[in-house]
Design an enzyme around this catalytic site. Structure first.
Site, PDB file in Angstrom:
ATOM      1  N   ASN A   1       0.862  -1.187   0.000  1.00 38.34           N
ATOM      2  CA  ASN A   1       0.000   0.000   0.000  1.00 38.34           C
ATOM      3  C   ASN A   1       0.894   1.231   0.000  1.00 38.34           C
ATOM      4  O   ASN A   1       1.482   1.572   1.024  1.00 38.34           O
ATOM      5  CB  ASN A   1      -0.898  -0.048   1.261  1.00 38.34           C
ATOM      6  CG  ASN A   1      -1.709   1.226   1.436  1.00 38.34           C
ATOM      7  OD1 ASN A   1      -1.853   2.022   0.511  1.00 38.34           O
ATOM      8  ND2 ASN A   1      -2.247   1.411   2.637  1.00 38.34           N
TER       9      ASN A   1
ATOM     10  N   LYS B   1       0.118   4.340  -0.283  1.00 40.58           N
ATOM     11  CA  LYS B   1      -0.487   5.546   0.308  1.00 40.58           C
ATOM     12  C   LYS B   1      -0.234   6.762  -0.607  1.00 40.58           C
ATOM     13  O   LYS B   1      -0.288   6.600  -1.813  1.00 40.58           O
ATOM     14  CB  LYS B   1       0.045   5.746   1.727  1.00 40.58           C
ATOM     15  CG  LYS B   1      -0.088   4.466   2.570  1.00 40.58           C
ATOM     16  CD  LYS B   1       0.207   4.651   4.021  1.00 40.58           C
ATOM     17  CE  LYS B   1       0.062   3.309   4.737  1.00 40.58           C
ATOM     18  NZ  LYS B   1       0.145   3.409   6.173  1.00 40.58           N
TER      19      LYS B   1
ATOM     20  N   HIS C   1      -9.617   1.286   4.876  1.00 41.46           N
ATOM     21  CA  HIS C   1      -8.313   1.422   5.541  1.00 41.46           C
ATOM     22  C   HIS C   1      -8.445   2.403   6.709  1.00 41.46           C
ATOM     23  O   HIS C   1      -9.198   3.378   6.627  1.00 41.46           O
ATOM     24  CB  HIS C   1      -7.266   1.915   4.539  1.00 41.46           C
ATOM     25  CG  HIS C   1      -5.883   1.851   5.100  1.00 41.46           C
ATOM     26  ND1 HIS C   1      -5.391   2.817   5.943  1.00 41.46           N
ATOM     27  CD2 HIS C   1      -4.903   0.908   4.979  1.00 41.46           C
ATOM     28  CE1 HIS C   1      -4.156   2.480   6.309  1.00 41.46           C
ATOM     29  NE2 HIS C   1      -3.843   1.330   5.723  1.00 41.46           N
TER      30      HIS C   1
ATOM     31  N   GLU D   1      -6.731   4.733   7.715  1.00 37.90           N
ATOM     32  CA  GLU D   1      -6.444   6.148   7.415  1.00 37.90           C
ATOM     33  C   GLU D   1      -7.637   6.819   6.727  1.00 37.90           C
ATOM     34  O   GLU D   1      -7.810   8.024   6.820  1.00 37.90           O
ATOM     35  CB  GLU D   1      -5.154   6.249   6.586  1.00 37.90           C
ATOM     36  CG  GLU D   1      -3.938   5.968   7.460  1.00 37.90           C
ATOM     37  CD  GLU D   1      -2.725   5.456   6.742  1.00 37.90           C
ATOM     38  OE1 GLU D   1      -2.660   5.522   5.505  1.00 37.90           O
ATOM     39  OE2 GLU D   1      -1.808   4.954   7.444  1.00 37.90           O
TER      40      GLU D   1
ATOM     41  N   GLU E   1      -5.723  -5.121  10.503  1.00 39.42           N
ATOM     42  CA  GLU E   1      -4.663  -4.152  10.787  1.00 39.42           C
ATOM     43  C   GLU E   1      -4.956  -3.434  12.107  1.00 39.42           C
ATOM     44  O   GLU E   1      -5.730  -2.462  12.131  1.00 39.42           O
ATOM     45  CB  GLU E   1      -4.597  -3.091   9.681  1.00 39.42           C
ATOM     46  CG  GLU E   1      -4.230  -3.632   8.333  1.00 39.42           C
ATOM     47  CD  GLU E   1      -3.582  -2.543   7.467  1.00 39.42           C
ATOM     48  OE1 GLU E   1      -2.405  -2.698   7.147  1.00 39.42           O
ATOM     49  OE2 GLU E   1      -4.247  -1.553   7.158  1.00 39.42           O
TER      50      GLU E   1
ATOM     51  N   GLY F   1       2.620   1.711  10.984  1.00 46.40           N
ATOM     52  CA  GLY F   1       3.623   2.768  10.827  1.00 46.40           C
ATOM     53  C   GLY F   1       4.723   2.768  11.872  1.00 46.40           C
ATOM     54  O   GLY F   1       5.374   3.788  12.107  1.00 46.40           O
TER      55      GLY F   1
ATOM     56  N   SER G   1       3.221  -2.650  10.427  1.00 43.86           N
ATOM     57  CA  SER G   1       4.663  -2.778  10.676  1.00 43.86           C
ATOM     58  C   SER G   1       5.229  -4.144  10.297  1.00 43.86           C
ATOM     59  O   SER G   1       5.998  -4.754  11.050  1.00 43.86           O
ATOM     60  CB  SER G   1       4.979  -2.451  12.143  1.00 43.86           C
ATOM     61  OG  SER G   1       4.557  -1.141  12.420  1.00 43.86           O
TER      62      SER G   1
HETATM   63  P1  PGA Z   1       2.764  -0.035   7.772  1.00 41.18           P
HETATM   64  O1  PGA Z   1       1.347   0.313   7.131  1.00 41.18           O
HETATM   65  O2  PGA Z   1       3.275  -1.285   7.123  1.00 41.18           O
HETATM   66  O3  PGA Z   1       3.594   1.169   7.471  1.00 41.18           O
HETATM   67  O4  PGA Z   1       2.544  -0.238   9.240  1.00 41.18           O
HETATM   68  C1  PGA Z   1       0.376  -0.662   6.910  1.00 41.18           C
HETATM   69  C2  PGA Z   1      -0.868  -0.014   6.367  1.00 41.18           C
HETATM   70  O5  PGA Z   1      -1.183   1.113   6.763  1.00 41.18           O
HETATM   71  O6  PGA Z   1      -1.566  -0.619   5.538  1.00 41.18           O
END
Ligand code: PGA
Length: 250
Positions: free
Chosen positions: A9, A11, A92, A94, A162, A168, A210
Site C-alpha cells: 500500500n 499511500k 483502511h 487512514e 490491521e 507505521g 509494521s
Molecule cells: P505499515 O502500514 O506497514 O507502514 O505499518 C500498513 C498499512 O497502513 O496498511
C-alpha cells in the site's frame, strides 16, 4: 494450500510516475506468492501496463460507491477495473480516520464486488484493552462492513486485519505472531458463525501493521494468515523484496 498474498500500500507516495516505475523495477515478484501493488490511482493504469505479470497484480487504495453521476472527484470500481486494477482496499484505517464509517465502507465493498474487483476489507481496533472490548469492536466492524454480502460474494472478499496501534512503527512494535494467530482465529469464527463453518477456514486473511523482512515469515507461518499488507516497507524495494522472499519460503 491457499494462495499467499502480499499487498504493498503506497499511500500518498511517490511524487511522480517515474519514481513509481523506479520502485517497481527494484524488486521481483516470485512464483507462488501474488504480489499486489496499490499505487495512487493516477499512476495505476500506466504502471499496470508496464509491469503486469503473472505474479504482479494491481489494486487501488479506495473507490467511490456509485458507478456514474454527479459525484465530483469520484472514481468507480468499473473505472478502476478498466485501468487494470484487480483489487481495491476498502475501509483502511487512514480513510476511517477521515470520517469513513462502517456504513460507507459497506457501500464501497458492495460496489467493488459489483464492479468485478476483489475488495480487501481492512478492519482493526484502535487500541487493545484488558477486558476484551477490542474483540467486540472487531466483531461490529466485520458484521457492519459485510452487511448484504452473500456466501457466494464472500468468496471474492479478502480481509486485512490491521490493528491501528501497530501501523507505521517498526517490526519490534508489530503484533506478535501468536497474537495474530489468536485474532485471525477470532475473525474466522465470526465468519463461520455468520456464514458456514467452512467459510471461516476458506476466507483469506492478511495481517498489516509494521510488517518488515524480520517478522513477515513468522507472521504468516505462525499467525494463521494467508499474507500481509505492507505500508512503509513497500516503498523500499530492497526491504519489500525481503518480505516477498520470507513469505515465499513459508
Ligand atoms: P505499515 O502500514 O506497514 O507502514 O505499518 C500498513 C498499512 O497502513 O496498511
Amino acid at each position: 494450500m491457499k494462495k499467499r498474498l502480499i499487498v504493498g500500500n503506497w499511500k500518498l507516495h511517490p511524487k511522480s510516475l517515474k519514481e513509481g516505475e523506479r520502485l517497481l523495477s527494484g524488486f521481483s515478484a516470485v512464483r507462488g506468492v501474488e504480489t499486489i501493488i496499490c499505487p495512487p490511482t493516477v499512476f495505476l493504469g500506466e504502471l499496470r501496463s508496464r509491469f503486469k505479470g503473472k505474479t504482479l497484480s494491481f489494486g487501488a487504495q479506495d473507490l467511490f460507491w456509485e458507478f456514474s453521476g454527479s459525484y465530483t472527484g469520484g472514481v468507480s470500481s468499473e473505472m478502476l477495473k478498466d485501468r487494470g486494477a484487480k483489487y481495491v482496499l476498502v475501509g483502511h484505517s487512514e480513510r476511517r480516520a477521515l470520517g469513513e464509517v462502517n456504513d460507507i465502507v459497506n457501500k464501497k465493498l458492495l460496489a467493488a464486488l459489483k464492479g468485478g474487483l476483489v475488495p480487501i476489507l481492512c478492519v482493526g481496533e484502535p487500541a487493545r484493552d484488558l477486558e476484551g472490548g477490542y474483540l467486540e469492536f472487531l466483531q461490529n466492524q466485520l458484521t457492519a462492513c459485510l452487511k448484504g454480502v452473500s456466501r457466494k460474494m464472500l468468496v471474492d472478499v479478502v480481509i486485512a486485519y490491521e490493528p491501528v496501534w501497530a501501523i507505521g512503527q517498526s517490526f519490534e512494535k508489530a503484533m506478535r505472531p501468536e497474537e495474530v494467530h489468536e485474532t485471525s482465529l477470532f475473525i474466522r469464527k465470526i465468519i463461520s458463525d455468520t456464514y458456514r463453518r467452512e467459510d471461516g477456514h476458506s476466507i483469506s486473511i492478511l495481517y498489516g501493521g509494521s510488517v518488515e523482512g524480520e517478522n513477515a515469515g513468522a507472521i504468516v507461518s505462525e499467525g494463521n494468515v494467508e499474507g500481509v499488507l505492507v505500508g512503509h516497507q513497500s516503498l523500499k524495494p530492497k526491504e519489500f523484496a525481503k518480505i516477498i522472499e520470507a513469505i515465499a519460503k513459508v
